[in-house]
Design an enzyme around this catalytic site. Structure first.
Site, PDB file in Angstrom:
ATOM      1  N   SER A  70       0.722  -1.002   0.160  1.00 30.78           N
ATOM      2  CA  SER A  70       0.051  -0.060   0.063  1.00 30.78           C
ATOM      3  C   SER A  70       1.058   1.281   0.000  1.00 30.78           C
ATOM      4  CB  SER A  70      -0.755   0.009   1.238  1.00 30.78           C
ATOM      5  OG  SER A  70      -0.018   0.261   2.241  1.00 30.78           O
ATOM      6  N   SER A  72       0.844   3.782   2.308  1.00 31.67           N
ATOM      7  CA  SER A  72       0.871   4.620   3.743  1.00 31.67           C
ATOM      8  C   SER A  72       2.056   5.015   4.077  1.00 31.67           C
ATOM      9  CB  SER A  72       0.288   3.607   4.650  1.00 31.67           C
ATOM     10  OG  SER A  72       1.182   2.482   5.043  1.00 31.67           O
ATOM     11  N   LYS A 127       5.246   0.802   9.617  1.00 31.39           N
ATOM     12  CA  LYS A 127       5.156   2.278   9.592  1.00 31.39           C
ATOM     13  C   LYS A 127       6.418   2.839  10.218  1.00 31.39           C
ATOM     14  CE  LYS A 127       0.467   1.873   8.744  1.00 31.39           C
ATOM     15  NZ  LYS A 127      -0.080   2.451   7.629  1.00 31.39           N
ATOM     16  N   SER A 215      -3.144   6.820   5.897  1.00 27.96           N
ATOM     17  CA  SER A 215      -2.572   6.013   6.543  1.00 27.96           C
ATOM     18  C   SER A 215      -3.286   5.548   7.794  1.00 27.96           C
ATOM     19  CB  SER A 215      -1.125   6.319   6.962  1.00 27.96           C
ATOM     20  OG  SER A 215      -0.562   5.470   8.108  1.00 27.96           O
TER      21      SER A 215
END
Length: 257
Positions: A70, A72, A127, A215
């Site tokens: 993705s 994010s 992250k 996100s």
């Protein structure tokens, strides 16, 4: 305990090892003619067991490859980036049970970390570590505050997305100084962002994506417990966004920071 590739690898290693060991013990009581005939399942186990052991050790204790699915973490990581993650940065853990057997370090503010999604540990998330235990994290007027101190940002221009990341074209690029780790982030000027402050409890971490307005992170679902940490992202070894029809060989070997 969730069903995963790691569990399959452990079981395959255990089964092949036991078959090979069982044959080695049992053949002592066999006739010479019987010993000369190696059953197919023993032959396969003898061949695959050493390979499985090597893969299990490397994947569990050294490094593991991951693919970014993705956007994010744009612009730091793009959809289709294949990355290598250090499995010993945050403690050496046993496979499947994830029990720490050797303390090697803890996440630092600014690290890009892979972890198990707290709401579904079968999923891996990646992250940036924004808050460590004891930190107070706030988002005020789209600015990140750590322990009451605003994290300096520098406007870099407008972002031009590629492949599956084209939807972020037009977002604003900023260089954010999170402690000693400057990194790029994306924000939509028209998006209000999220606000409010929290204190990070002991044994937990606050994780946020660099694509701040796109996100799913700690701002929505809370903190990441220490036991769900997987490792620290090291570098990109391939970029192939087959969904978006884009690849970028220049990203190969780029260190993640």
């Amino acid at each position: 305990m969730t069903f995963s590739l790691e569990l399959v690898l452990v079981l395959a290693t255990l089964v092949t090892g036991l078959i090979w060991l069982g044959w080695a013990v049992a053949r002592r009581w066999m006739s010479p003619e019987r010993r000369a005939t190696l059953p197919w399942y023993v032959d396969y186990s003898r061949s695959f067991f050493p390979v499985l052991v090597i893969v299990l050790v490397l994947r569990s204790f050294v490094a593991e490859p991951f693919r970014i699915p993705s956007g994010s973490m744009m612009p730091t990581l793009l959809v289709g980036d294949f990355i290598l993650v250090s499995k010993f940065s945050y403690g050496v853990r046993l496979p499947v049970t994830r029990t720490v057997i050797l303390e090697t370090g803890e996440p630092e503010r600014g690290d890009v970390a892979v972890f198990k999604y707290p709401r579904n540990p079968a999923e891996d998330y990646i992250k940036r570590v924004v808050g460590i235990p004891g930190d107070r994290i706030e988002f005020r007027d789209r600015t990140l505050f750590v322990n009451g101190e605003p994290q300096e940002t520098e406007f870099l221009g407008t972002y031009e997305g590629v492949g599956s990341g084209r939807m972020m074209t037009g977002a604003n690029r900023y260089l954010e100084y999170l402690g000693d780790t400057p990194h790029e982030i994306l924000m939509w000027e028209e998006s209000p962002g999220l606000s409010g402050g929290v204190r990070v409890p002991e044994g937990h971490y606050f994780m946020v994506g660099d694509n701040r307005d796109n996100s799913n992170d700690s701002r929505m679902w809370g903190f990441v417990p220490e036991e769900l940490l997987v490792g620290r992202a090291l570098f990109i070894w391939l970029n192939w966004d087959y969904t978006g029809g884009h690849w970028d060989l220049s990203r190969m070997g780029n260190r993640i920071k």
